[in-house]
Design an enzyme around this catalytic site. Structure first.
Site, PDB file in Angstrom:
ATOM      1  N   LEU A  15       0.820  -1.215   0.000  1.00  0.00           N
ATOM      2  CA  LEU A  15       0.000   0.000   0.000  1.00  0.00           C
ATOM      3  C   LEU A  15       0.853   1.263   0.000  1.00  0.00           C
ATOM      4  CD1 LEU A  15      -2.791  -1.017   2.556  1.00  0.00           C
ATOM      5  CD2 LEU A  15      -2.685  -1.399   0.078  1.00  0.00           C
ATOM      6  N   HIS A  69      -3.316   4.228  -2.353  1.00  0.00           N
ATOM      7  CA  HIS A  69      -4.276   3.290  -1.735  1.00  0.00           C
ATOM      8  C   HIS A  69      -4.915   3.919  -0.492  1.00  0.00           C
ATOM      9  CE1 HIS A  69      -1.496   0.188  -3.632  1.00  0.00           C
ATOM     10  NE2 HIS A  69      -2.669  -0.166  -4.097  1.00  0.00           N
ATOM     11  N   VAL A  91      -3.552   9.673  -7.224  1.00  0.00           N
ATOM     12  CA  VAL A  91      -2.684  10.442  -6.319  1.00  0.00           C
ATOM     13  C   VAL A  91      -1.289  10.476  -6.951  1.00  0.00           C
ATOM     14  CG1 VAL A  91      -1.732  10.582  -3.976  1.00  0.00           C
ATOM     15  CG2 VAL A  91      -4.044   9.699  -4.345  1.00  0.00           C
TER      16      VAL A  91
END
Ligand code: PAF
Length: 294
Positions: free
Chosen positions: A44, A48, A187
């Site tokens: 992650l 995430h 992101v």
């Protein structure tokens, strides 16, 4: 810390218990018993965590699945080197997720690789699917399994994997699956590189060169007034200026059909790009709008 569950039976039990408690304690607050799933393959990163934060924001019980799905990796792909970092993943999910579902491959596929699979249809043969045959059938099969196991009200996916999002949405509509798909924006690092679990494989030079993907997409968006050919030319020029970037594909697609648009297209579109830097493959995309005057 979120509770880690490794079996399907235990997960279903824990979700049912939490749902019951939420209904008992918060009967006036319907979303408290809503189940929100964030499917992941672990390793992650902040991208995430953004998905999980959005899931948390929806209220209810947040389940994050962490499973590196062998079905969606082809021969010679990076299944073995795909990072597996469950302990740090769980730590990063502290305060964000309620349950982490981290099954073994045997738990998910007790009879060996699924013989029954979701067929992702014609779009799955394009772009990522052309380079990774069978990838999207394997991805949709595990997503369908996760939907059946978790029975989420909402499932959250990242726009970074635009073709995946399109195909999941199509599966949900085609099969009348009772789940709402929520999509979260990509992101990015400060310089624009989209966050990806594969970025860790880039060496310093490749990391510097990788910014060409997001810069090519920014150039594409800026060129939108000139039409589809101008969009492609602008993106291509930036990608070609970086010798370390080996382009797999660069296309402009219709956001509804995911078919490539013709030169006269105007209105919303998505620019998709995929490239290799050494042995690492990166993808990115940008939604643009091509004005009718172009
Ligand atoms: O996007 C991913 O990480 C995977 O394709 C998914 C949706 C978790 C299915 O394995």
């Amino acid at each position: 810390m979120p509770e880690v569950v490794t079996t399907i039976a235990a997960l279903r039990r824990r979700i049912a218990e939490r749902r019951e408690t939420a209904l008992r304690e918060g009967s006036s607050d319907a979303p408290a018993s809503r189940v929100v799933l964030v499917p992941t393959m672990g390793a992650l990163h902040d991208g995430h965590l953004q998905l999980v934060a959005q899931a948390r924001g929806l209220g209810g019980i947040v389940v994050v699945s962490v499973f590196v799905n062998p079905l969606q990796f082809g021969p010679g792909e990076d299944l073995d080197r795909y990072p597996r970092t469950l302990d740090s993943d769980v730590t990063r999910l502290d305060g964000l997720a309620d349950l982490v579902f981290a099954p073994s491959a045997t738990e998910m596929y007790p009879d060996g690789p699924s013989e029954t699979r979701i067929s992702a249809g014609p779009v799955a043969a394009l772009y990522e699917g052309a380079v990774r045959p069978g990838h999207f059938d394997g991805m949709l099969t595990v997503v369908a399994k996760l939907f059946n196991i978790v029975a989420p009200d909402v499932a959250v996916f990242g726009q970074k994997d635009a073709q995946q999002v399109h195909l999941v949405g199509r599966m949900v509509r085609d099969l009348n699956l009772p789940v709402t798909i929520a999509v979260v924006d990509t992101v990015r690092e400060k310089d624009g590189l989209a966050l990806s679990s594969r970025n860790r494989f880039l060496d310093d030079d490749q990391r510097l060169a990788a910014v060409a993907l997001s810069q090519a997409l920014a150039a594409a968006a800026e060129a939108a007034a000139g039409g589809v050919d101008a969009v492609l030319a602008a993106a291509r020029a930036r990608l070609d200026s970086e010798a370390a970037v080996k382009l797999d594909y660069l296309v402009v697609v219709d956001p509804d059909t995911f078919q490539t648009v013709d030169a006269g297209h105007h209105g919303p579109a998505v620019v998709l790009v995929a490239a290799r830097l050494g042995s690492t493959r990166l993808i990115d995309n940008e939604r643009i709008s091509i004005p009718s005057s172009s």
